[in-house]
Design a protein around this motif. Structure first.
Motif, PDB file in Angstrom:
ATOM      1  N   ARG A 172       0.888  -1.344  -0.066  1.00 56.54           N
ATOM      2  CA  ARG A 172      -0.095   0.045  -0.094  1.00 56.54           C
ATOM      3  C   ARG A 172       0.776   1.168   0.055  1.00 56.54           C
ATOM      4  N   ILE A 173       1.904   1.232   0.646  1.00 54.18           N
ATOM      5  CA  ILE A 173       2.660   2.494   0.713  1.00 54.18           C
ATOM      6  C   ILE A 173       3.726   2.578  -0.189  1.00 54.18           C
ATOM      7  N   ALA A 174       4.168   1.300  -0.964  1.00 54.29           N
ATOM      8  CA  ALA A 174       5.255   1.606  -1.799  1.00 54.29           C
ATOM      9  C   ALA A 174       5.113   2.570  -2.956  1.00 54.29           C
ATOM     10  N   ALA A 175       3.857   2.455  -3.443  1.00 51.28           N
ATOM     11  CA  ALA A 175       3.575   3.450  -4.632  1.00 51.28           C
ATOM     12  C   ALA A 175       3.375   4.870  -4.209  1.00 51.28           C
ATOM     13  N   THR A 176       3.263   5.387  -3.041  1.00 56.84           N
ATOM     14  CA  THR A 176       3.334   6.741  -2.673  1.00 56.84           C
ATOM     15  C   THR A 176       4.816   7.100  -2.624  1.00 56.84           C
ATOM     16  N   PHE A 315       8.604  12.644  14.336  1.00 56.17           N
ATOM     17  CA  PHE A 315       7.328  12.657  13.606  1.00 56.17           C
ATOM     18  C   PHE A 315       7.690  12.930  12.183  1.00 56.17           C
ATOM     19  N   ARG A 316       8.474  13.508  11.589  1.00 55.69           N
ATOM     20  CA  ARG A 316       8.974  13.731  10.366  1.00 55.69           C
ATOM     21  C   ARG A 316       9.309  12.468   9.694  1.00 55.69           C
ATOM     22  N   LEU A 317      10.179  11.688  10.532  1.00 58.83           N
ATOM     23  CA  LEU A 317      10.563  10.364   9.887  1.00 58.83           C
ATOM     24  C   LEU A 317       9.104   9.404   9.766  1.00 58.83           C
ATOM     25  N   LYS A 318       8.460   9.475  10.743  1.00 65.41           N
ATOM     26  CA  LYS A 318       7.368   8.126  11.080  1.00 65.41           C
ATOM     27  C   LYS A 318       6.120   8.673  10.271  1.00 65.41           C
ATOM     28  N   VAL A 319       6.174   9.253   9.072  1.00 61.02           N
ATOM     29  CA  VAL A 319       4.868   9.433   8.357  1.00 61.02           C
ATOM     30  C   VAL A 319       4.006   8.093   8.413  1.00 61.02           C
ATOM     31  N   VAL A 320       4.912   7.004   7.932  1.00 62.36           N
ATOM     32  CA  VAL A 320       4.260   5.684   7.774  1.00 62.36           C
ATOM     33  C   VAL A 320       5.410   4.661   8.594  1.00 62.36           C
ATOM     34  N   THR A 321       5.058   3.972   9.334  1.00 62.57           N
ATOM     35  CA  THR A 321       5.922   2.877  10.209  1.00 62.57           C
ATOM     36  C   THR A 321       5.551   1.538   9.846  1.00 62.57           C
ATOM     37  N   ILE A 322       6.770   0.958   9.616  1.00 61.36           N
ATOM     38  CA  ILE A 322       6.829  -0.597   9.505  1.00 61.36           C
ATOM     39  C   ILE A 322       7.389  -1.339  10.270  1.00 61.36           C
ATOM     40  N   GLU A 323       6.881  -2.102  11.125  1.00 58.85           N
ATOM     41  CA  GLU A 323       7.347  -2.733  12.292  1.00 58.85           C
ATOM     42  C   GLU A 323       7.704  -4.165  11.809  1.00 58.85           C
ATOM     43  N   LEU A 324       8.997  -4.667  12.012  1.00 60.40           N
ATOM     44  CA  LEU A 324       9.275  -6.039  11.546  1.00 60.40           C
ATOM     45  C   LEU A 324       9.515  -6.777  12.781  1.00 60.40           C
ATOM     46  N   PRO A 325       8.470  -7.949  12.541  1.00 58.66           N
ATOM     47  CA  PRO A 325       8.786  -8.904  13.893  1.00 58.66           C
ATOM     48  C   PRO A 325       9.845  -9.542  13.796  1.00 58.66           C
ATOM     49  N   ALA A 326      10.393 -10.192  15.050  1.00 61.13           N
ATOM     50  CA  ALA A 326      11.580 -10.882  15.284  1.00 61.13           C
ATOM     51  C   ALA A 326      11.175 -12.376  14.685  1.00 61.13           C
ATOM     52  N   LEU A 327      12.305 -12.923  14.375  1.00 57.03           N
ATOM     53  CA  LEU A 327      12.012 -14.292  13.839  1.00 57.03           C
ATOM     54  C   LEU A 327      11.339 -15.410  14.708  1.00 57.03           C
ATOM     55  N   ARG A 328      11.733 -15.177  16.051  1.00 55.61           N
ATOM     56  CA  ARG A 328      11.205 -15.949  17.256  1.00 55.61           C
ATOM     57  C   ARG A 328       9.325 -15.689  16.993  1.00 55.61           C
TER      58      ARG A 328
END
Length: 476
Positions: A172-176, A315-328
């Motif tokens: 959803r965010i890649a095209a923006t 707040f300028r950096l986190k317009v959109v946030t992606i949180e990657l889960p740990a492998l566990r």
């Protein structure tokens, strides 16, 4: 230059299909024979409608068509080819009186035109140029496909629902053009995600520049980001552009942004607000157009409270946030990642086929992976390099997984695996829990039923009966 080794490879004309269109059958046959003699694969159409039928049914790389024909003329053939065969090149054949029309055809997408009378050498020369253009387009398409495989969403290995949720958000965010902050533990694949965002964005044809702020000394961070002018500091022997200028029009990926010095944070905020930079030691402002993707494994909110990270920059950096889960937290992906890296390192190290044993698979599945995907990748490479018998078994394991405390016995491994199961199973009938255990073990075994039966310590026939019962219940 060595003409034998440095010259580009000759075209294999047999790779190109050519449609020759001319309502004078003798002329069409003469052109076809001339091209077939040098290796092209040709078909003939002796009318516009026949050409249209060929184009509707088949694929061609080059179409050579007469301009003047009854019913469907060369311009209509061109239009149809552009619609049905977008990667095809169309050459127009024209008499002297219709040269202006041929020029107009080129404006509408024709590759070139040939003026009658046509010589074999002239025909072959224009066909060769058209074939070279098609070949170059094929190479570019293959390159983009390889980039998509490596950096696109297809290159992110996962089977878990947690990662599917992440991928859906990324799409959803890649095209923006939104600024993105990627969070997650070290080794979770933040740079690969940044590459995937860029590769699926409108900026994909521009470069992505990656800079790890932790890997650069504090005194040089600003120079790396914004560039410097000659003499601005001791080692500045010439003007140098920084990452923002180098990435202009594309994407800048700032990894470990939480380690950025406070003074640099202030300047970065100004760049994000004004879209212009000033080189260290300079006075001239330079406009930049960059999409910023940043990543951190540090808790920026806590750093803000501690006064080591600016709230306004956050707040300028986190317009959109992606949180990657740990492998566990995405343990279902362990087996898929193991297999992916196994194949990759077998190719890289020119090793024969080797497979993981059930014992090793169970240990990988139960391990907590403090180093996440990076650690798993390194473990698999170590095992592939050390293997001598084609079986990636316990004797190939790195020390971290041979430790009794880590590896544990079957009971501790089963406990670790069950801990990842859905809490909804608690209080469910034993048959429901058994089905869940069988299906999860099948995933662990890569759908190998014999291997799953061994891991479950039941007979293969028992497993087959259970699966058949489940299938009948689902169909009922």
């Amino acid at each position: 230059m060595n003409p034998e080794t440095d010259a580009p490879p000759a075209l294999d004309r047999g790779d190109f299909r050519v449609l020759v269109v001319d309502n004078e059958a003798a002329h069409a046959r003469a052109m076809t024979e001339s091209l077939e003699k040098v290796g092209y694969r040709c078909e003939v159409a002796t009318s516009g409608p026949q050409a249209a039928d060929w184009i509707q049914r088949e694929t061609f790389d080059i179409v050579i068509t007469d301009m003047v024909m009854n019913d469907i003329d060369g311009m209509k053939v061109l239009k149809l080819a552009r619609e049905r065969l977008p990667d095809c090149e169309v050459v127009m054949v024209t008499g002297h009186a219709t040269v202006p029309i041929a020029v107009e055809a080129m404006k509408k997408g024709a590759f070139s035109f040939l003026e009658k009378p046509i010589t074999p050498s002239g025909l072959r020369a224009i066909a060769e140029k058209a074939a070279e253009t098609v070949a170059l387009r094929r190479q570019n398409t293959e390159l983009m496909q390889r980039l998509d495989e490596r950096f696109g969403f297809e290159g992110i290995i996962y089977t878990s629902q947690k990662m599917q949720t992440v991928i859906d958000r990324l799409k959803r965010i890649a095209a923006t053009d939104a600024t993105v902050l990627i969070t997650g533990e070290s080794g979770t694949g933040k740079e690969m995600v940044a590459q995937a965002i860029h590769q699926n964005s409108p900026r994909r044809n521009k470069r992505i520049v990656a800079l790890n702020t932790r890997a650069v000394s504090e005194s040089l961070v600003e120079s790396e980001l914004f560039g410097h002018v000659k003499g601005s500091f001791t080692d500045a022997v010439s003007d140098r552009e920084g990452a923002f200028e180098y990435a202009n029009g594309g994407t800048l990926f700032l990894d470990e942004v939480g380690d950025m010095p406070m003074s640099t944070q202030i300047k970065l905020l100004r760049v994000l607000e004004e879209n212009q930079i000033t080189r260290v030691g300079g006075n001239k402002t330079i406009k930049v157009n960059v999409r910023l993707i940043s990543a951190t494994n540090r808790p920026l909110e806590e750093m803000i409270e501690a006064g080591t990270f600016r709230n306004d920059l956050y707040f300028r950096l986190k317009v959109v946030t992606i949180e990657l889960p740990a492998l566990r937290e995405r343990r279902d992906d362990v087996i898929a990642l193991m297999d992916h890296f196994r194949k990759m390192f077998l190719r890289r190290h020119a090793k024969p086929t080797a497979r993981f044993t059930p014992s090793v698979t169970k240990k990988f599945y139960a391990y907590d992976w403090p180093g996440n995907i990076r650690q798993l990748r390194n473990f698999v490479e170590t095992m592939v390099v050390l293997d001598t018998d084609g079986s990636l078994d316990d004797d190939d394991l790195p020390p971290e997984l041979t430790d009794d405390e880590v590896a544990g016995d079957d009971d501790s491994q089963a406990s670790a695996a069950l801990s990842t199961g859905p809490s909804a199973l608690i209080g469910q009938p034993l048959a429901t829990i058994e089905r869940w255990a069988i299906e999860e073990t099948l995933k662990l075994a890569g759908d190998n039923r014999e291997q799953a039966a061994k891991m479950l310590k039941i007979g293969p026939r028992t497993l087959y009966r259970r699966l058949d019962d489940y299938s009948k219940k689902d169909e009922a």
